[in-house]
Motif scaffolding. Structure first.
Motif, short mmCIF file in Angstrom:
data_model
loop_
_atom_site.label_atom_id
_atom_site.label_comp_id
_atom_site.label_asym_id
_atom_site.label_seq_id
_atom_site.Cartn_x
_atom_site.Cartn_y
_atom_site.Cartn_z
N SER A 181 0.82 -1.20 0.00
CA SER A 181 0.00 0.00 0.00
C SER A 181 0.86 1.26 0.00
O SER A 181 0.62 2.20 -0.77
N LEU A 182 1.88 1.28 0.86
CA LEU A 182 2.77 2.44 0.93
C LEU A 182 3.57 2.61 -0.36
O LEU A 182 3.84 3.74 -0.78
N LYS A 183 3.91 1.51 -1.01
CA LYS A 183 4.63 1.59 -2.28
C LYS A 183 3.75 2.23 -3.35
O LYS A 183 4.20 3.08 -4.11
N ARG A 184 2.47 1.85 -3.39
CA ARG A 184 1.55 2.47 -4.36
C ARG A 184 1.45 3.97 -4.10
O ARG A 184 1.49 4.77 -5.04
N THR A 185 1.35 4.35 -2.84
CA THR A 185 1.27 5.77 -2.49
C THR A 185 2.56 6.49 -2.86
O THR A 185 2.53 7.59 -3.42
N ALA A 186 3.70 5.86 -2.57
CA ALA A 186 5.00 6.46 -2.91
C ALA A 186 5.14 6.61 -4.42
O ALA A 186 5.59 7.65 -4.90
N ASP A 187 4.74 5.58 -5.17
CA ASP A 187 4.82 5.65 -6.63
C ASP A 187 3.94 6.78 -7.16
O ASP A 187 4.33 7.51 -8.07
N GLN A 188 2.76 6.95 -6.57
CA GLN A 188 1.85 8.02 -6.98
C GLN A 188 2.47 9.38 -6.67
O GLN A 188 2.43 10.29 -7.49
N THR A 189 3.06 9.52 -5.49
CA THR A 189 3.71 10.77 -5.10
C THR A 189 4.85 11.11 -6.06
O THR A 189 4.98 12.24 -6.51
N ILE A 190 5.66 10.11 -6.38
CA ILE A 190 6.78 10.33 -7.31
C ILE A 190 6.25 10.73 -8.67
O ILE A 190 6.78 11.64 -9.32
N GLY A 191 5.17 10.08 -9.11
CA GLY A 191 4.56 10.44 -10.39
C GLY A 191 4.06 11.87 -10.41
O GLY A 191 4.23 12.60 -11.40
N GLU A 192 3.44 12.30 -9.31
CA GLU A 192 2.94 13.67 -9.22
C GLU A 192 4.10 14.67 -9.25
O GLU A 192 4.00 15.72 -9.89
N ILE A 193 5.20 14.34 -8.59
CA ILE A 193 6.38 15.22 -8.61
C ILE A 193 6.93 15.31 -10.02
O ILE A 193 7.25 16.40 -10.50
N GLN A 194 7.02 14.17 -10.70
CA GLN A 194 7.54 14.17 -12.07
C GLN A 194 6.62 14.96 -13.00
O GLN A 194 7.09 15.71 -13.85
N ASP A 195 5.29 14.83 -12.81
CA ASP A 195 4.33 15.60 -13.62
C ASP A 195 4.51 17.09 -13.37
O ASP A 195 4.51 17.89 -14.30
N PHE A 196 4.69 17.46 -12.08
CA PHE A 196 4.88 18.86 -11.73
C PHE A 196 6.16 19.39 -12.36
O PHE A 196 6.17 20.48 -12.94
N GLU A 197 7.25 18.62 -12.25
CA GLU A 197 8.52 19.04 -12.81
C GLU A 197 8.43 19.20 -14.34
O GLU A 197 8.97 20.14 -14.91
N ALA A 198 7.72 18.28 -14.99
CA ALA A 198 7.55 18.36 -16.44
C ALA A 198 6.75 19.60 -16.81
O ALA A 198 7.10 20.32 -17.75
N ALA A 199 5.66 19.85 -16.07
CA ALA A 199 4.84 21.03 -16.35
C ALA A 199 5.61 22.31 -16.09
O ALA A 199 5.53 23.27 -16.86
N PHE A 200 6.37 22.33 -15.01
CA PHE A 200 7.17 23.51 -14.69
C PHE A 200 8.22 23.76 -15.76
O PHE A 200 8.47 24.88 -16.15
N GLY A 201 8.84 22.68 -16.24
CA GLY A 201 9.84 22.79 -17.31
C GLY A 201 9.25 23.37 -18.58
O GLY A 201 9.85 24.21 -19.25
N GLU A 202 8.02 22.93 -18.94
CA GLU A 202 7.34 23.46 -20.13
C GLU A 202 7.00 24.93 -19.93
O GLU A 202 7.13 25.74 -20.84
N PHE A 203 6.54 25.27 -18.71
CA PHE A 203 6.15 26.66 -18.42
C PHE A 203 7.35 27.59 -18.48
O PHE A 203 7.24 28.71 -18.95
N SER A 204 8.50 27.11 -17.99
CA SER A 204 9.67 28.00 -17.94
C SER A 204 10.45 28.00 -19.25
O SER A 204 11.45 28.67 -19.37
N GLY A 205 9.97 27.22 -20.24
CA GLY A 205 10.63 27.21 -21.54
C GLY A 205 11.79 26.25 -21.62
O GLY A 205 12.56 26.31 -22.55
N SER A 206 11.96 25.39 -20.63
CA SER A 206 13.08 24.44 -20.63
C SER A 206 12.81 23.28 -21.55
O SER A 206 11.76 22.87 -21.81
#
Length: 189
Positions: A164-189
């Motif tokens: 259960s904790l692994k699923r939650t951790a995987d989801q959290t990591i996915g959300e961080i990666q999505d945020f980083e990808a969106a931030f990268g697109e927003f900043s023109g990177s």
């Protein structure tokens, strides 16, 4: 915590003075080290500046289990590693520690564990809980045979909690990666 630097403040707690001194000497080559030879002195020595506690579980008077509870009750932000010569029982599933080492412990074990605890501290609370529970599962698997594991509900519970904790951790990591990808697109990177 000092996750960005290699030097940590480590508290070594063991009622066997020779063991505590040996661990303190080894760890003192890389870290700032305090030591305590009783549960009472451990509770006096631990404060918000301590990053990692190596805690002997079997001590007369105030046991390592009691010290663990005392540290958690004070809500100190440190990683706690139980260190003992006693094979772990299934009671460890509910104990609020981060890792478990069975004696004898080598210098390399101590160094690697401090490094791992500092890395873990950089993660959010959900991921830290996952690592702590996975450590408990691995400890039980290393110390118990398959029949013992299968016969105890605590092992099945820890297995389910790890999943259960692994699923939650995987989801959290996915959300961080999505945020980083969106931030990268927003900043023109």
């Amino acid at each position: 915590m000092t996750a960005d630097s290699e030097t940590a403040t480590v508290l070594v707690v063991d009622d066997e003075r020779d063991v505590a001194e040996l661990y303190a000497t080894w760890l003192g080559m890389r870290h700032d080290v305090r030591s305590a030879n009783s549960g009472e002195s451990a509770l006096e020595a631990v404060d918000e500046s301590v990053d990692v506690v190596f805690l002997d579980r079997q001590m007369p008077g105030v046991s390592g289990d009691d010290v663990l509870d005392g540290i958690r009750e004070r809500d100190l932000d440190c990683r706690i590693v139980m260190v003992t010569a006693v094979d772990p029982g299934f009671d460890i599933v509910e104990m609020p520690f981060d890792d478990y080492l069975t004696k004898p412990v080598t210098r390399a074990d101590l160094y690697e564990t401090v490094e791992e605890m500092l890395v873990r501290d950089a993660y959010d609370e959900q991921i830290q809980r996952y690592f702590a529970m996975a450590s408990k599962k691995a400890t039980l698997e290393a110390e118990k045979n398959a029949a013992e594991l299968d016969a105890h509900d605590e092992y099945h519970e820890v297995t389910q909690r790890v999943e259960s904790l692994k699923r939650t951790a995987d989801q959290t990591i996915g959300e961080i990666q999505d945020f980083e990808a969106a931030f990268g697109e927003f900043s023109g990177s």
